[in-house]
Design a protein around this motif. Structure first.
Motif, PDB file in Angstrom:
ATOM      1  N   ASN B  18       0.804  -1.218   0.000  1.00  0.00           N
ATOM      2  CA  ASN B  18       0.000   0.000   0.000  1.00  0.00           C
ATOM      3  C   ASN B  18       0.840   1.273   0.000  1.00  0.00           C
ATOM      4  O   ASN B  18       0.339   2.364   0.190  1.00  0.00           O
ATOM      5  CB  ASN B  18      -0.985   0.026   1.171  1.00  0.00           C
ATOM      6  N   ARG B  19       2.139   1.112  -0.220  1.00  0.00           N
ATOM      7  CA  ARG B  19       3.047   2.251  -0.220  1.00  0.00           C
ATOM      8  C   ARG B  19       2.610   3.345  -1.201  1.00  0.00           C
ATOM      9  O   ARG B  19       2.649   4.521  -0.896  1.00  0.00           O
ATOM     10  CB  ARG B  19       4.444   1.747  -0.590  1.00  0.00           C
ATOM     11  N   ARG B  20       2.137   2.892  -2.370  1.00  0.00           N
ATOM     12  CA  ARG B  20       1.722   3.854  -3.395  1.00  0.00           C
ATOM     13  C   ARG B  20       0.584   4.749  -2.914  1.00  0.00           C
ATOM     14  O   ARG B  20       0.547   5.940  -3.192  1.00  0.00           O
ATOM     15  CB  ARG B  20       1.312   3.131  -4.681  1.00  0.00           C
ATOM     16  N   LEU B  21      -0.334   4.123  -2.152  1.00  0.00           N
ATOM     17  CA  LEU B  21      -1.469   4.863  -1.598  1.00  0.00           C
ATOM     18  C   LEU B  21      -0.997   5.980  -0.662  1.00  0.00           C
ATOM     19  O   LEU B  21      -1.510   7.089  -0.673  1.00  0.00           O
ATOM     20  CB  LEU B  21      -2.326   3.894  -0.770  1.00  0.00           C
ATOM     21  N   TYR B  22       0.007   5.619   0.138  1.00  0.00           N
ATOM     22  CA  TYR B  22       0.541   6.594   1.098  1.00  0.00           C
ATOM     23  C   TYR B  22       1.167   7.755   0.359  1.00  0.00           C
ATOM     24  O   TYR B  22       0.963   8.915   0.694  1.00  0.00           O
ATOM     25  CB  TYR B  22       1.573   5.928   2.013  1.00  0.00           C
TER      26      TYR B  22
END
Lengths: 379, 405
Positions: B18-22
């Motif tokens: 979920n890094r991209r979301l952050y």
């Protein structure tokens, strides 16, 4: 809406409103201009000036009258004309436009005490004035908080007798156009402030009467309008509307006093029956236009907002000191204990109020007090 | 001189898929901040686990300082640094370094010791990072040696950060700590109850820090309290908005509700029942705006409504989890925090509040479950509460705290 805050400001009289509107449309020239359009307005201003002088039957050789933007300005003009270090006599319960210029400048402050009936104590003057006394005695003809009518003739004559060089200034804002001016005081008084918006005229216009031989310097310098005493383009529409209001108020005065006295009587006899309500300065002679109430156990802020919900608009104190919380020197001066300073309401009438409105107000107040008592009971 | 702001993101290493979301959430927040504080055009690029904000054109120093300060209030940002661009040439870098040190001297921030740390994103650049450190450090050292400047590789007072990117080299002398935590919105959406006191704004700040976007709700007890209380809440929200990417405040007219409750209940239950119905309204609002939780400023045992028993009672009316981030905070800690986040001065404005007006002599410490439940069951006040939400006054705030018209 029931409006019971006429001492703060009262609606424009319809005649004053029409006069103002048509004059704003038509009389747009600058009264100081050389053309006839301007100079005719200038002449009309001088006529209106004469009207205001005639109202108090003042001799134009002796007195002058100028238009200012507010009674606050008129009061300030007289006070700030006193030499630094002068003695100024005033009372704690006076309007802030009389107190603040004294407190915030280098004057010697002398507070006038009140006597047992809450009136200014004239006898006290004997203890501090003599034939060499100079400075300024400030008087309020009708107190805006309590409605107390001061015996300014007695105060002024005694003061002048004791101290012939003393300047005596009267703030007549809450009495002008409403109750008859004590003409016998005029020969002792040096200046008088009046205001437009308290008598159904527009805001932004007021006046100052003053003795010609007294040396008064302008507060505002510029083009030399108002005989050099108050520069700035004269607001002809405001001035003419002010006169319209003054004329009507004076023509209707006796009838209005009757109406308003009737309202005040009705209010008192209605509220008298409510146990927590009392009238703090009942022993004094007061204006029928203003009624001060004390309501034990209920904070005026909360009451005022509840009344507002019922579309009843009024105040607890003068609009100029309504931001004050806790101890209020005005109330203290009337002998009201500090713990009750948050329990004061002021009802102020105009002749447009009705007996039905007084009844609706009284009923609303009674209900609010009853609800609040139930809601905030501590056990 | 081209300017670039580097932003490092906190706790990114803890994240996996979920890094991209952050990164997306924080980039959006940063864009809003830049739009609010910077008239210059900008571009945000992901550079080696950091966000690089390229500012084009002339950058006004005052605006830049305000922007950097605002970025330190963006949840999820670990550090912020301002870098200046120059040609990828050791001599030119050395000269820019000298300029930056001169600037520090003017500002009274000249260090006693320094070192150079460089990174090379552009691997085609022919000089290795130790060589860059030595060469550029040497130029600066020789220039300022007479002023007593020393090189200290272990505990330098100042680190000159050099980054060799594809287009230019970037030098920076100052790093500002951000508030850290998680980007706003990545932890969910919350209704935060504000009272106007010291606690609830701090509770809101803590939830912002952990990535919750929030809608604020204030229960306005007019005509028992006046408009000045509402103005105070608006002012508080305007400060709290600086820790959020978008902020809404619902001012719920509650005087009539309190009047009804107050007349119907035992006086010692007044406070706790007021709170229960506030929680109920907060839930109704949460449903309407799709929020998952309610947040309050409760601190355990602070007042009678914050005992374990009474909090448990109040929670019975909540369909959502009630977050109480201050439970374990002492009052002094809350005050210190309020000072830090800039809400203290507003919170202590001495306006009458409805709580003290209605406070019974002896508020109940351990509310009786039977009485409480029966009261709530018999008095749903649903229509009254729904109407209160419909009559709410809604304010919206920008990231710089300005009210949106």
């Amino acid at each position: 809406m029931i409006y019971l805050d006429h001492a703060a400001s009262t609606p424009l009289l319809s005649e004053a409103c029409s006069q103002l509107c048509q004059s704003l449309q038509n009389d747009f020239a600058n009264p100081s201009s050389a053309h006839r359009f301007g100079s005719s307005l200038s002449k009309r201003i001088d006529k209106i000036r004469s009207y205001f002088l005639d109202l108090l039957k003042l001799d134009q050789e002796e007195f002058d009258f100028i238009f200012t933007a507010s009674a606050t300005e008129s009061n300030n003009m007289v006070i700030l004309n006193q030499a630094v270090g002068s003695s100024i006599f005033l009372n704690q319960a006076f309007h802030s436009s009389l107190k603040a210029p004294v407190i915030n400048n280098d004057y010697k402050l002398n507070y006038l005490p009140r006597d047992g009936s809450h009136h200014l104590d004239a006898q006290w003057l004997k203890t501090c004035l003599n034939k060499d006394s100079t400075g300024l005695l400030l008087l309020e003809w009708v107190n805006g908080q309590s409605g107390i009518i001061e015996n300014i003739a007695e105060m002024a004559s005694l003061a002048k007798q004791l101290a012939p060089h003393l300047w005596i200034h009267v703030d007549a804002v809450q009495g002008f156009g409403k109750i008859p001016f004590p003409m016998n005081s005029l020969k002792f008084i040096d200046s008088i402030a009046i205001s437009g918006h308290k008598i159904g005229g527009p805001k932004g216009i007021a006046g100052l009467y003053f003795r010609r031989h007294k040396k008064l310097r302008p507060l505002i310098w510029g083009g030399g309008q108002e005989n050099g005493m108050r520069s700035g383009t004269q607001a002809f529409p405001l001035i003419s509307s002010f006169m319209t209001a003054a004329k009507i108020m004076h023509a209707d005065r006796e009838q209005s006093v009757q109406v308003v006295s009737h309202l005040q009587c009705a209010l008192r006899s209605r509220l008298e029956k409510i146990q927590s309500i009392s009238f703090p300065v009942a022993s004094a002679q007061t204006s029928p236009y203003i009624q001060m109430l004390m309501i034990e156990g209920a904070s005026s802020d909360i009451l005022l907002r509840h009344l507002e919900v019922h579309e009843i608009i009024m105040s607890s104190t003068s609009a100029c000191s309504s931001k004050l919380k806790g101890f209020n020197p005005v109330f203290a001066d009337f002998g009201i204990e500090e713990q009750n300073h948050k329990n004061i309401l002021r009802v102020s009438f105009s002749a447009s109020n009705t007996i039905e409105e007084v009844e609706i107000f009284s009923r609303a107040l009674e209900k609010i007090l009853c609800d609040l008592k139930r809601l905030t009971r501590k056990a | 001189m081209n300017t670039l702001i580097f932003v490092s993101v906190d706790e990114l290493w803890l994240k996996g898929k979920n890094r991209r979301l952050y990164v997306k959430a924080i980039t959006e927040h940063i864009s809003k901040v830049l739009k609010a504080y910077m008239p210059a055009k900008f571009e945000i690029r992901n550079e080696n686990q950091r966000l690089a904000i390229f500012l084009s054109g002339d950058v006004d120093e005052t605006n830049l300082a305000k922007t950097v300060e605002a970025l330190t209030r963006v949840p999820g940002i670990f550090t912020v640094s301002v870098s200046h661009a120059c040609a990828k040439d050791l001599q030119v870098m050395g000269e820019l370094g000298i300029n930056l040190f001169n600037k520090l001297q003017k500002e009274g921030k000249f260090p006693k010791s320094f070192k150079v740390v460089s990174t090379r994103t552009d691997k085609r650049f022919p000089v290795t990072t130790p060589e860059i450190n030595i060469e550029v450090g040497g130029i600066i050292f020789l220039h300022f040696e007479s002023l007593g400047l020393k090189v200290d590789l272990h505990k330098p007072e100042l680190v000159l950060d050099i980054r060799i990117l594809n287009d230019s080299a970037y030098l920076s002398t100052e790093v500002y700590p951000g508030m850290g935590g998680l980007p706003v919105g990545t932890s969910g959406h919350v209704v935060t109850m504000l009272s106007g006191g010291l606690d609830s704004p701090v509770a809101s700040y803590l939830m912002s820090k952990r990535g919750c976007s929030q809608v604020f709700v204030f229960f306005f007890a007019y005509p028992f309290v006046g408009d000045e209380v509402k103005d105070k809440i608006v002012k508080l929200c305007s400060q709290l908005a600086k820790f959020q990417s978008r902020t809404q405040l619902y001012i719920i007219p509650f005087g009539a509700v309190q009047q009804q409750i107050g007349q119907a209940c035992h006086s010692e239950y007044r406070t706790i029942l007021f709170r229960a119905y506030m929680i109920k309204v907060a839930n109704m609002l949460a449903k309407k705006i799709d929020a998952e939780a309610i947040c309050t400023g409760d601190s355990l045992g602070q007042v009678s409504s914050q005992t374990l028993t009474n909090m448990a009672l109040v929670d019975r009316v909540s369909e959502r989890i009630v977050l109480r981030p201050l439970l374990g905070h002492n009052k002094r800690e809350i005050i210190d925090q309020a000072r830090k986040i800039g809400t203290y001065e507003t919170s202590i404005l001495p306006y009458d509040d409805a709580c003290s007006l209605f406070a019974p002599k002896k508020p109940i410490i351990r509310g009786d479950l039977g009485y409480f439940t029966k009261f709530i069951e018999e008095n749903s006040f649903d229509q009254l509460l729904n109407q209160a939400i419909l009559d709410a006054e809604i304010y919206r705030f920008q990231v710089d705290g300005k009210i949106l018209e």
